[in-house]
Enzyme design. Structure first.
Site, short mmCIF file in Angstrom:
data_model
loop_
_atom_site.label_atom_id
_atom_site.label_comp_id
_atom_site.label_asym_id
_atom_site.label_seq_id
_atom_site.Cartn_x
_atom_site.Cartn_y
_atom_site.Cartn_z
CD1 TRP A 187 -2.73 1.54 3.78
CD2 TRP A 187 -4.60 1.80 2.58
NE1 TRP A 187 -3.79 1.17 4.57
CE2 TRP A 187 -4.94 1.32 3.87
CE3 TRP A 187 -5.62 2.04 1.65
CZ2 TRP A 187 -6.27 1.08 4.24
CZ3 TRP A 187 -6.93 1.79 2.02
CH2 TRP A 187 -7.25 1.32 3.31
CD GLU A 228 -0.82 5.35 3.83
OE1 GLU A 228 -1.15 5.30 2.62
OE2 GLU A 228 -1.35 6.14 4.64
CE LYS A 230 -5.79 2.25 8.47
NZ LYS A 230 -6.92 2.68 7.61
CG ASP A 261 -2.07 8.49 7.31
OD1 ASP A 261 -2.47 9.07 8.35
OD2 ASP A 261 -2.74 8.45 6.27
CG HIS A 264 -2.24 5.12 9.07
ND1 HIS A 264 -1.97 4.60 7.83
CD2 HIS A 264 -3.45 5.73 8.95
CE1 HIS A 264 -2.94 4.90 6.99
NE2 HIS A 264 -3.86 5.59 7.65
CG HIS A 288 -0.50 9.76 3.34
ND1 HIS A 288 -1.30 8.69 3.01
CD2 HIS A 288 0.08 10.17 2.18
CE1 HIS A 288 -1.18 8.46 1.71
NE2 HIS A 288 -0.35 9.32 1.19
CG ASP A 296 -6.75 6.53 10.21
OD1 ASP A 296 -6.30 7.66 10.01
OD2 ASP A 296 -6.74 5.61 9.36
CG ASP A 298 -8.36 9.85 7.22
OD1 ASP A 298 -7.19 10.12 6.94
OD2 ASP A 298 -8.77 8.67 7.35
CG ASP A 328 -4.72 10.14 3.42
OD1 ASP A 328 -5.86 10.33 2.96
OD2 ASP A 328 -4.30 9.03 3.78
C1 RNT Z 1 -5.90 4.68 4.55
C2 RNT Z 1 -4.66 5.34 4.06
C3 RNT Z 1 -4.64 5.70 2.61
C4 RNT Z 1 -5.96 6.32 2.14
C5 RNT Z 1 -5.92 6.83 0.73
C6 RNT Z 1 -7.27 7.17 0.22
O1 RNT Z 1 -5.96 4.54 5.90
O2 RNT Z 1 -4.38 6.46 4.84
O3 RNT Z 1 -3.57 6.54 2.35
O4 RNT Z 1 -6.37 7.35 2.98
O5 RNT Z 1 -5.27 5.93 -0.07
ZN ZN Z 2 -2.71 7.68 4.21
#
Ligand code: RNT
Ligand code: ZN
Length: 421
Positions: A187, A228, A230, A261, A264, A288, A296, A298, A328
């Site tokens: 990523w 990955e 986003k 993810d 994302h 993820h 986003d 998290d 994640d």
């Molecule tokens: C970032 C991505 C990625 C990170 C990690 C820490 O938006 O989701 O996967 O969260 O690599």
């Molecule tokens: Zn991620």
């Protein structure tokens, strides 16, 4: 509830499910076969051990200052040990290059080698955790411009290409040492805050960089490559080079894994609907699992409609063999070990809930056009005693049942985390 009561509750629940033709023992056995890849970075707010004084970069952010975050690799492993004791099943660990242990010596990221992860490999062997990996293309002076693999600067691109190549070799070593293929996920943060004048060239550069990184074939028994994308990040609101379409195309054309993810995409978009579409064209997926709140953000995974829908798609579509499930998120506002445990337990509960569906019956109703009965049955399922199944599963797997896991976390917080100042 004592053990006997948990078993009795399971027996009664089992009969309820049997009436619908669901074999609950089979569901529990299936759940025990699903590994989650726990993300090491929840334990220290994505800080790592480089000690180079870099702030978390790349347009991602961990907010909160709950005391007791892991400051060393030993502390992080110790915290992880507790988390794994509270999560039923056998699970993997997902490392980031930032978590190398270089014995106080400064090792540039393009020079990282498996030996810098020797302690992680030993720990993984001792505790029966397979490892996954991620190159770290953020929190570094060479990523300060916001561009890495798609930079106009050839030297910058070269540095990060070398880093990613080094990481694939580390992934290969993990796979070899632990006897289970490591998923190495790329990523990158590259993007622009404001309206670009040229969306094309950085994407061409990124494709070139990825081609160079992936040129050397590595045995998929040891390492699997994933990419990955986003939608946006902090400071890359208007343009992200590695968008979903970019990587979907790249993964299909180059036979690598695609990473989805949950945070994302647009906030009303769920990845659940994407799984059966992309699985027609890619062999394997990496998920993820996260929870975005308005963006986003998290947040810790909850037992939400979203996590259930994803789990249902994996089970109903028969995709479990081809999908790697990683977590994640990074919440620094609550106990970090609890964050791992709550998110992992919820992801597993969502999978269990999906494994307990009378899927044949639902299919028959759907094919027959009886959408009324399909809706009625789906809603009735929500009231079935899946909680009794989960409790019994935890008991059988030797982890605390219900809220009791918090007692161990509180005790650890007082005994260990309090010392961390
Ligand atoms: C970032 C991505 C990625 C990170 C990690 C820490 O938006 O989701 O996967 O969260 O690599
Ligand atoms: Zn991620």
């Amino acid at each position: 509830m004592n053990d006997q009561q948990i078993q009795q509750a399971y027996q009664i629940a089992k009969e309820r499910y049997a009436e619908l033709g669901v074999d609950t023992d089979k569901a529990l056995d299936a759940l025990a076969q699903i590994p989650l890849s726990l993300h090491c970075w929840q334990g220290d707010d994505v800080t790592g051990f480089e000690n180079a004084g870099e702030e978390l970069g790349g347009g991602i952010a961990a907010t909160g200052n709950y005391p007791g975050k892991a400051r060393t690799a030993d502390e992080l492993r110790h915290d992880l040990d507790l988390a794994y004791r509270l999560i039923p099943g056998r699970h993997r660990l997902n490392l980031h290059a930032l978590y190398a242990e270089t014995g106080g010596k400064r090792v540039e990221r393009n020079e990282l080698r498996p030996e810098h992860f020797a302690a992680w490999i030993d720990w993984a062997k001792q505790n029966d955790h397979a490892l996954d990996f991620n190159p770290t293309l953020f929190s570094h002076p060479k990523a300060a411009s916001g561009f890495t693999l798609a930079s106009y600067d050839k030297g910058i691109r070269k540095f990060w290409i070398e880093h990613c190549i080094a990481c694939r070799k580390i992934g290969e070593a993990f796979g070899r040492e632990l006897g289970s293929a490591c998923v190495t996920n790329i990523w990158i943060p590259d993007g622009l805050k404001d309206t670009p004048a040229n969306r094309r060239t950085p994407r061409e550069l990124l494709r070139q960089s990825l081609d160079t990184i992936l040129a050397e074939k590595i045995d998929p028994a040891y390492n699997l490559d994933a990419v990955e994308g986003k939608l946006f990040g902090l400071g890359s609101e208007s343009y992200v080079v590695g968008s979903h379409e970019f990587y979907l195309g790249y993964a299909i054309a180059n036979r690598v894994l695609l990473t989805l993810d949950t945070g994302h995409f647009h906030p009303t978009e769920t990845i659940a609907d994407k799984i059966s579409a992309v699985m027609l064209y890619v062999n394997e997926l990496l998920l993820h699992v996260s929870r975005g709140v308005r963006w986003d953000s998290d947040h810790v995974v909850t037992f939400s409609d979203d996590s259930q829908l994803i789990a249902q798609e994996l089970v109903r579509g028969g995709y479990l063999e081809r999908v790697h499930i990683g977590l994640d998120y990074f919440d620094a506002s609550i106990n970090r070990i609890a964050a791992w445990v709550i998110g992992a337990r919820n992801t597993l509960r969502a999978l269990l809930f999906a494994l307990l569906e009378p899927i044949e019956q639902l299919r028959v109703l759907e094919i027959g056009g009886d959408y009324t009965a399909r809706l009625a049955l789906l809603e009735e399922l929500k009231g079935l005693p899946s909680g009794a199944m989960w409790d019994f599963y935890c008991l059988r797997q030797g982890v605390p049942v219900g809220f009791a896991f918090m007692d161990l976390i509180k005790e650890y917080e007082e005994r260990e985390l309090a010392k961390r100042g």
